[in-house]
Enzyme design. Structure first.
Site, short mmCIF file in Angstrom:
data_model
loop_
_atom_site.label_atom_id
_atom_site.label_comp_id
_atom_site.label_asym_id
_atom_site.label_seq_id
_atom_site.Cartn_x
_atom_site.Cartn_y
_atom_site.Cartn_z
N ASP A 13 0.58 2.39 19.30
CA ASP A 13 0.33 0.99 19.68
C ASP A 13 -0.53 0.80 20.94
O ASP A 13 -0.21 -0.05 21.79
CB ASP A 13 1.66 0.25 19.88
CG ASP A 13 2.52 0.20 18.62
OD1 ASP A 13 2.11 0.74 17.59
OD2 ASP A 13 3.62 -0.40 18.69
N LYS A 111 2.71 -1.33 11.21
CA LYS A 111 4.16 -1.58 11.12
C LYS A 111 4.46 -2.97 11.65
O LYS A 111 3.68 -3.53 12.42
CB LYS A 111 4.93 -0.51 11.90
CG LYS A 111 4.55 -0.48 13.37
CD LYS A 111 5.19 0.69 14.09
CE LYS A 111 4.83 0.73 15.55
NZ LYS A 111 5.25 -0.45 16.33
N CYS A 156 8.71 1.46 21.21
CA CYS A 156 8.13 2.05 20.00
C CYS A 156 8.01 3.57 20.08
O CYS A 156 8.29 4.28 19.11
CB CYS A 156 6.80 1.38 19.70
SG CYS A 156 7.03 -0.35 19.26
#
Ligand code: ZN
Length: 209
Positions: A13, A111, A156
């Protein structure tokens, strides 16, 4: 630490919204980029993850009248932390940071695209049962060790590390190639779980060695 052709570098990310001036900025988030660039050439396999929410996603505080970011709500799969609107599909905030240059990456795993379920981990969404498909990808390609970098360390990256351990992979987090949010003691809490699960933490200087 010797890197082998069966190792995979997971870059989590590194998107505009998680970097300074983004909608959900992780302090110093873009500082991970040069560190990731330095170690990436040692890995034959690189996978990027991309948080990728539809507008009105259930993890957004704005989807819950009267609620504010960082409050908790009870959803079908348990407690969910609420966030500012971030990484909305197709918006500049969801793009990878422009400084991130990893053209060799073999897979971009998106996601958090199901409207009702958040997804911190690259392996399972927050209900802990909906699979992203990443474990199948790793096993089919005989990628056997997972090295983690990116944002955010205590969400994450951390959830991905714990899931990878749960699935039986040796897991190493390259800690200076991550930055944390640290919300309500989240760093201490996840590090306790790392210790219990056998997640290895190293500094990038250990690659290669
Ligand atoms: Zn998100």
């Amino acid at each position: 630490m010797q890197i082998t052709p069966q190792d995979v570098l997971l870059v989590t990310d590194v998107q505009n919204d998680f970097c300074p001036s983004g909608a959900l900025a992780v302090p110093d988030g873009d500082a991970v980029i040069p560190i990731i660039h330095r170690i990436a050439p040692f890995f034959e396999h690189i996978i990027l993850t991309q948080d990728w929410h539809p507008p009105g996603h259930h993890s957004f505080a704005s989807a819950h009248p009267g609620k504010h970011p960082s409050e908790q709500v009870r959803v079908s799969y348990g407690e969910q932390t609420l966030w500012p609107e971030h990484c909305v599909q197709g918006t500049p905030g969801a793009d990878f940071h422009p400084a991130l240059q990893l053209a060799r990456a073999e897979l971009i795993l998106r996601k958090g695209f199901r409207p009702e379920i958040d997804s911190y981990s690259a392996f399972f969404e927050n209900d802990r049962t909906t699979a992203t498909g990443l474990v199948g990808y790793l096993r089919e390609r005989n990628l056997t060790r997972v090295f983690l970098t990116g944002l955010a360390y205590d969400y994450c990256v951390g959830y991905s590390a714990l899931d990878a351990r749960r699935l039986g992979f040796p897991v190493t987090i390259i800690s200076d190639a991550c930055r944390a949010i640290d919300l309500n003691g989240s760093v201490a809490a996840i590090e306790k779980q790392f210790a219990k699960a056998g997640v290895t933490l190293i500094e990038s200087a250990a690659i290669p060695a």
